[in-house]
Design an enzyme around this catalytic site. Structure first.
Site, short mmCIF file in Angstrom:
data_model
loop_
_atom_site.label_atom_id
_atom_site.label_comp_id
_atom_site.label_asym_id
_atom_site.label_seq_id
_atom_site.Cartn_x
_atom_site.Cartn_y
_atom_site.Cartn_z
N CYS A 1 0.79 -1.23 0.00
CA CYS A 1 0.00 0.00 0.00
C CYS A 1 0.82 1.28 0.00
O CYS A 1 1.67 1.50 0.86
CB CYS A 1 -0.94 0.02 1.20
SG CYS A 1 -2.07 -1.36 1.23
N ARG B 1 5.76 0.10 -5.00
CA ARG B 1 5.56 -0.67 -3.77
C ARG B 1 4.71 -1.91 -4.02
O ARG B 1 4.71 -2.83 -3.21
CB ARG B 1 4.88 0.20 -2.70
CG ARG B 1 5.75 1.37 -2.24
CD ARG B 1 4.98 2.29 -1.32
NE ARG B 1 4.74 1.68 -0.01
CZ ARG B 1 5.55 1.81 1.02
NH1 ARG B 1 6.66 2.51 0.92
NH2 ARG B 1 5.27 1.25 2.18
N TRP C 1 -2.69 -2.97 -1.80
CA TRP C 1 -2.26 -4.35 -2.01
C TRP C 1 -3.18 -5.18 -1.12
O TRP C 1 -3.13 -5.09 0.10
CB TRP C 1 -0.80 -4.50 -1.59
CG TRP C 1 -0.16 -5.79 -2.01
CD1 TRP C 1 0.42 -6.05 -3.22
CD2 TRP C 1 -0.02 -6.98 -1.22
NE1 TRP C 1 0.91 -7.34 -3.23
CE2 TRP C 1 0.66 -7.93 -2.01
CE3 TRP C 1 -0.40 -7.33 0.07
CZ2 TRP C 1 0.96 -9.20 -1.56
CZ3 TRP C 1 -0.10 -8.61 0.53
CH2 TRP C 1 0.58 -9.53 -0.29
N ASN D 1 -2.71 1.57 5.46
CA ASN D 1 -1.73 0.55 5.09
C ASN D 1 -1.53 -0.33 6.31
O ASN D 1 -1.26 0.19 7.39
CB ASN D 1 -0.40 1.22 4.69
CG ASN D 1 0.70 0.21 4.42
OD1 ASN D 1 0.42 -0.97 4.16
ND2 ASN D 1 1.95 0.65 4.47
N GLY D 2 -1.67 -1.64 6.16
CA GLY D 2 -1.47 -2.54 7.31
C GLY D 2 -2.66 -3.46 7.49
O GLY D 2 -3.48 -3.64 6.59
N GLU E 1 20.14 -16.37 -5.53
CA GLU E 1 19.65 -15.06 -5.97
C GLU E 1 19.29 -15.08 -7.47
O GLU E 1 18.26 -14.52 -7.88
CB GLU E 1 20.71 -13.99 -5.66
CG GLU E 1 20.45 -12.61 -6.24
CD GLU E 1 19.18 -11.93 -5.76
OE1 GLU E 1 18.49 -12.49 -4.89
OE2 GLU E 1 18.86 -10.85 -6.28
N LYS F 1 15.49 -14.21 -8.88
CA LYS F 1 15.20 -13.18 -9.88
C LYS F 1 14.31 -13.74 -10.98
O LYS F 1 13.36 -13.11 -11.41
CB LYS F 1 16.50 -12.64 -10.53
CG LYS F 1 17.36 -11.78 -9.67
CD LYS F 1 16.86 -10.35 -9.48
CE LYS F 1 15.99 -10.19 -8.28
NZ LYS F 1 16.51 -10.12 -6.97
N GLU G 1 10.73 -14.38 -9.73
CA GLU G 1 10.01 -13.14 -9.47
C GLU G 1 9.48 -12.47 -10.73
O GLU G 1 8.34 -12.05 -10.77
CB GLU G 1 10.97 -12.11 -8.86
CG GLU G 1 11.09 -12.12 -7.37
CD GLU G 1 11.89 -10.93 -6.89
OE1 GLU G 1 13.07 -10.80 -7.29
OE2 GLU G 1 11.34 -10.14 -6.13
N HIS H 1 23.56 -35.41 -4.07
CA HIS H 1 22.72 -35.84 -2.95
C HIS H 1 21.24 -35.72 -3.28
O HIS H 1 20.40 -35.76 -2.38
CB HIS H 1 23.08 -35.04 -1.70
CG HIS H 1 24.52 -35.18 -1.32
ND1 HIS H 1 25.00 -36.30 -0.67
CD2 HIS H 1 25.59 -34.39 -1.56
CE1 HIS H 1 26.30 -36.18 -0.50
NE2 HIS H 1 26.70 -35.02 -1.03
N LYS I 1 7.08 -4.22 -3.39
CA LYS I 1 8.48 -3.86 -3.14
C LYS I 1 8.78 -3.85 -1.65
O LYS I 1 9.80 -4.34 -1.20
CB LYS I 1 8.75 -2.47 -3.74
CG LYS I 1 10.17 -1.95 -3.55
CD LYS I 1 11.14 -2.72 -4.39
CE LYS I 1 12.56 -2.24 -4.26
NZ LYS I 1 13.51 -3.26 -4.74
C1 AGP Z 1 14.02 -8.97 -4.13
O1 AGP Z 1 14.11 -9.07 -5.50
C2 AGP Z 1 12.71 -9.16 -3.56
N1 AGP Z 1 11.75 -8.31 -4.13
C3 AGP Z 1 12.59 -9.42 -2.08
O2 AGP Z 1 13.11 -10.69 -1.87
C4 AGP Z 1 13.23 -8.42 -1.10
O3 AGP Z 1 14.62 -8.49 -1.19
C5 AGP Z 1 12.76 -8.76 0.33
O4 AGP Z 1 11.36 -8.60 0.37
C6 AGP Z 1 13.41 -7.90 1.38
O5 AGP Z 1 13.13 -6.55 1.20
P1 AGP Z 1 13.95 -5.46 1.99
O6 AGP Z 1 15.37 -5.55 1.53
O7 AGP Z 1 13.31 -4.15 1.64
O8 AGP Z 1 13.83 -5.78 3.46
#
Ligand code: AGP
Length: 616
Positions: free
Chosen positions: A2, A27, A76, A102-103, A485, A489, A492, A508, A611
């Site tokens: 949000c 966000r 959101w 928001n929340g 990582e 990516k 996501e 394994h 985000k």
């Molecule tokens: C990264 O590509 C992600 N969108 C997600 O994993 C992110 O890194 C995670 O939510 C942590 O966010 P922050 O670094 O703002 O705490």
């Protein structure tokens, strides 16, 4: 999650709200809306499910003329689906007040029963409308927005940033925060509210971070802050370090593309001022006192998602340089496992936004247990650094794309600097290791620039692989979290199955996944810096190749050992072994971006993701 924006002033209220919401789009959201006081002095709302463009269309078809107070929201969905009815703002007091949130209000069921019993008819499934209704009831009783608002927020359990406005107090917007972010923007004859400074940085760079459990009352001429009891709270303003242009695409096809290319600069900015005369020192840690750092017998890094992978990479370096055991825990697991914490434990949180609820709660938990907390954060004055004993900022600039790129490499950079600082203070860092690290930091921006230049090759690869349904990533040592990582990516933003494995773990179990044509990215360590690991990874490549894998090897320039077994080779400059993730991750980021684009997806705002994850 949000996005929230509030405005009081003589400007074009709808324009201010929409431009704020546009900047908050990153966000993550699934509906949007605004409320303003219209020409007749009544509260008017426009809200719609879907992207902001749909709300803009609605406003074009049915314009709102407003110069005064207004509030805007990107939602959101939590309570209730992303429908028009559930979108914010919500109304109370017979449509005379509007409220955004928001929340999550955890006691909303009991409050809902109360307002329904009082005869209010609710039109949505949200917890927020219940709060708007309660505020309406309270306003009717008191006839005064600020005190009614204070009474209501004191009754809420859960997390919230709330903004409210009422027809009878046309120059005022009130806002409250509890475990959710809120900032005030200070203008000339106008003032702003936002869930982060992006909401108003196009208008002012003067900001005030509202503290936990405080209420802000803004009018065009004044800003007041009180606690929930109504007692005045003093506040300090700060200047936002980046300008509105920094959060613009600037000619790039996506924010993510822009942010990938900004990594050399982000790393350089994070290093700047922290290395002098061949020695690494972080002034923010000095404030903690060397005794605390010397006595630490264990470090726990807490983070989520990409930040946790940065933490895993940082752990290798901190252990090597500071000779202290480091473990990495996901923030949302940390406090529920009753962790062993002593006064000699040091907790380091890693968060780009500084608002991730899981990490914030873990930091608070550590603070309550008397542990020293250090925050690695990219967002000035965010909640997590303010809740921590020390804050080491990454200076990556605003990261807008949901998929984290430059924040990730800046987080690794900051953790390495912390490891070196700790090693020096604890007397465990050898002169050779320090000198090697200083050289590696010096050479890092240029090496990362070369890695950024692999773009074209990865674009080609992604083009050929656009129909791929699964990709695996392999690495050893710091290459293992880098592989995780790379896989994250791809999940996501390209929505395809991807997994990262420690190369040694293959036999394994995961090797059973290898079938004819299965694409596998392999992060190959430098043969010069890590000859033993290099030869082991080359053996792993042979093993998967023998079973039909399509091998994409990421190697140091000049390493020809993998040529007989690799289908594609991506060449990167030589770096110190520990610094390899900072260059190796870059082609993985490009690959995900290009595959996402090849599939016609929204690179910057992938489905279902936000985000800033500000709910647990
Ligand atoms: C990264 O590509 C992600 N969108 C997600 O994993 C992110 O890194 C995670 O939510 C942590 O966010 P922050 O670094 O703002 O705490």
């Amino acid at each position: 999650m949000c996005g929230i924006v509030g405005y009081v002033g003589p400007g074009d209220t709808v324009g201010v709200l929409l431009s704020g919401l546009k900047r908050l789009e990153y966000r993550g959201y699934d509906s949007a809306g605004v409320a303003v006081l219209d020409g007749a002095g009544e509260v008017s709302v426009r809200k719609r499910s879907g992207k902001l463009a749909r709300l803009t269309e609605m406003l074009e078809a049915s314009p709102l003329e407003a110069h005064g107070s207004g509030i805007g929201h990107t939602r959101w969905a939590t309570h209730g689906g992303p429908t028009d009815a559930n979108a914010h703002p919500h109304l109370g007091d017979g449509g005379r007040l509007a409220l955004i949130h928001n929340g999550i209000v955890e006691n909303f069921a009991e409050l809902r029963a109360e307002v329904e019993a009082a005869g209010v008819e609710l039109l949505s499934e949200t917890d927020t409308e219940v709060v708007a209704a309660l505020l309406g009831i309270e306003f009717e009783r008191t006839g005064e927005l600020e005190s009614a608002f204070r009474t209501v927020v004191r009754r809420l359990h859960g997390t919230f940033t709330l903004l409210a406005m009422h027809r009878d107090e046309p120059d005022t917007v009130v806002a409250a925060r509890h475990n959710s972010p809120l900032v005030v923007g200070l203008g000339e004859g106008e003032n702003f509210l936002g869930s982060d400074v992006a909401a108003f940085v196009g208008h002012t760079r003067r900001a005030v971070a509202v503290e936990e459990d405080n209420i802000a009352i803004i009018t065009p001429e004044a800003v007041r802050i009180t606690d929930f009891a109504g007692d005045p709270v003093e506040f300090e303003e700060y200047e936002v370090a980046w300008n509105a242009d920094a959060a613009e695409k600037g000619g790039w096809s996506s924010f993510m593309a822009k942010e990938i290319t900004e990594q050399p600069e982000a790393a350089a900015n994070t290093i700047r001022g922290r290395i002098a005369g061949g020695e690494i020192s972080i002034p923010e840690l000095e404030a903690l006192g060397d005794e605390v750092l010397r006595n630490a017998d264990r470090i726990v890094i807490i983070a989520c998602g990409t930040a946790s992978y940065a933490g895993q990479i940082g752990a290798y370096a901190i252990e090597q340089w500071a000779r202290v055991p480091v473990e990495v825990q996901l923030s949302h697991e940390f406090r529920y496992r009753d962790p062993v914490l002593t006064e000699r434990t040091l907790v380091i949180s890693v968060s780009q936004s500084g608002e991730t609820m899981d990490t914030l709660m873990a930091v608070k938990y550590a603070n309550e247990r008397g542990v020293t907390t250090v925050s690695v954060c990219n967002t000035q004055s965010a909640t997590i650094p303010r809740e921590s004993d020390a804050a080491v900022y990454t200076h990556a600039g605003p990261e807008v794309a949901v998929a984290s790129t430059k924040a990730f490499t800046a987080q690794i950079t900051a953790l390495y600097l912390i490891g070196l600082h700790l090693g020096r203070v604890r007397g465990t860092l050898s002169a050779e290791d320090q000198a090697a690290a200083v050289t590696a930091f010096d050479e890092l921006p240029a090496a990362m620039t070369e890695a950024v230049e692999t773009h074209e090759q990865l674009a080609q690869l992604a083009h050929w692989m656009a129909d791929t349904r699964s990709v695996l990533f392999l690495g050893r040592h710091v290459g293992y979290p880098t592989a995780l990582e790379g896989a994250l990516k791809l999940k996501e933003i390209a929505y395809i199955h991807a997994e990262g494995f420690a190369a040694g773990e293959l036999k394994h179990g995961p090797i059973a996944l290898i079938d004819h044509g299965q694409p596998v990215f392999v992060l190959v360590p430098s043969p010069r810096k890590s000859p033993v690991m290099h030869s082991k990874v080359v053996s792993n490549i042979q093993e998967i190749r023998a079973r039909g894998a399509r091998v994409i090897a990421i190697v140091e320039k000049g390493d020809t050992s993998v040529l007989p077994y690799a289908d594609d080779v991506i060449r990167l400059p030589l770096t110190d072994a520990l610094f390899e993730p900072l260059v190796q991750v870059v082609p993985l980021q490009w690959f995900a971006l290009e595959l996402s684009q090849a599939k016609g997806l929204d690179v910057d705002q992938p489905r279902n993701l936000a985000k800033s994850v500000t709910v647990e």
